[in-house]
Write an enzyme that holds these catalytic residues in place. Sequence first.
Site, PDB file in Angstrom:
ATOM      1  N   GLU A  87      -7.827  11.051  94.993  1.00  0.00           N
ATOM      2  CA  GLU A  87      -7.927  10.520  93.429  1.00  0.00           C
ATOM      3  C   GLU A  87      -9.070  10.168  92.980  1.00  0.00           C
ATOM      4  O   GLU A  87      -9.791  10.562  92.007  1.00  0.00           O
ATOM      5  CB  GLU A  87      -6.734   9.500  93.171  1.00  0.00           C
TER       6      GLU A  87
ATOM      7  N   HIS B  86       4.972   1.140  94.453  1.00  0.00           N
ATOM      8  CA  HIS B  86       5.389   2.523  93.470  1.00  0.00           C
ATOM      9  C   HIS B  86       6.072   2.029  92.320  1.00  0.00           C
ATOM     10  O   HIS B  86       6.639   2.936  91.448  1.00  0.00           O
ATOM     11  CB  HIS B  86       6.100   3.803  94.099  1.00  0.00           C
TER      12      HIS B  86
END
Length: 327
Positions: free
Chosen positions: A60, A129
């Site tokens: 990322e 998450h």
Amino acid sequence: MPVITYRDALNQAMREEMQRDPTVFLMGEEVGVYQGAYKVSRGLLEEFGPQRVVDTPIAELGFAGVGVGAAMVGMRPVIEFMTWNFALLAIDQVVNSAAKMFYMSGGQVPVPIVFRGPGGAALQLAAQHSQAFESWYAHIPGLKVVAPATPYDAKGLLKSAIRDDNPVVFLEGEMLYNMKGEVPEEEYIVPLGAADVKRPGQDVTLVCHSKTVTVALKAAERLATEHGLEAEVVDLRTLRPLDIPTLRESLHRTNRCVVVEEGWPFCGIGAQVVDDLQREAFDDLDAPILRVTQADVPMPYNKHLERAAKPTPDQVIAAVRRVAYLD
């Protein structure tokens, strides 16, 4: 007017902007061959090819940085994070590069980039998450932050975000991708920085965004049928900049307010809304503004605890009864 899903509305927005402007491209993990982890980029690789729909490694920080660099030299990247939880690894590029470059260059280097992907809790994805990061990014000068709740708004706001010359953090509720709604076939955009009254009312203002719009609308229907109270539901849509005039106008009609958000309570979006309204519309308030938030804990994995941690219509109704002095 056609009825399509939230994911298809986002897909249409990217396709139309890529057709309109050859500098727009999409980059992220599995956006190409796999057609997106949530199928938001379905069909784009076939139409635009691998130079404009770019599959990346699981890195990322790396591909966010490539996107920032591309934006600095005239491209308009759309960077997809498979989830905003993974974007923590790229926060240096989002906060220290994208958000600050225009300012630090004295207005010489704009960074027209969109960082997008799903955020917030889904179903039993556990603490790492299930995080709603709206207030993190809204805290940063130089970033615009968007969190649409409907297919119509998702398409119109994403098109505006891609055309904007500033970096935009575009947060898609993970549980919204299958939501259906009417989306016009003709060209339209939804301007950044404009809230929307999703339901008119005169007894209390419910301020919400993203997934909590559904929570607020359900609460509003029950308030009307069970308590005789007509709640006005205002969807923020854009979190930075906030549309304070629309909130002020609503509060002038209702004199009471409850803010509903998915994130944690401490330093949340709702805290900013309360601060702005108590300064801008204090004389209109007939009761203190209350907030309904996620529980102040990491999101539990257990489904019963997870359900208890999320904001619910029952909590909204209880807060409304308090600001209406019914309890």
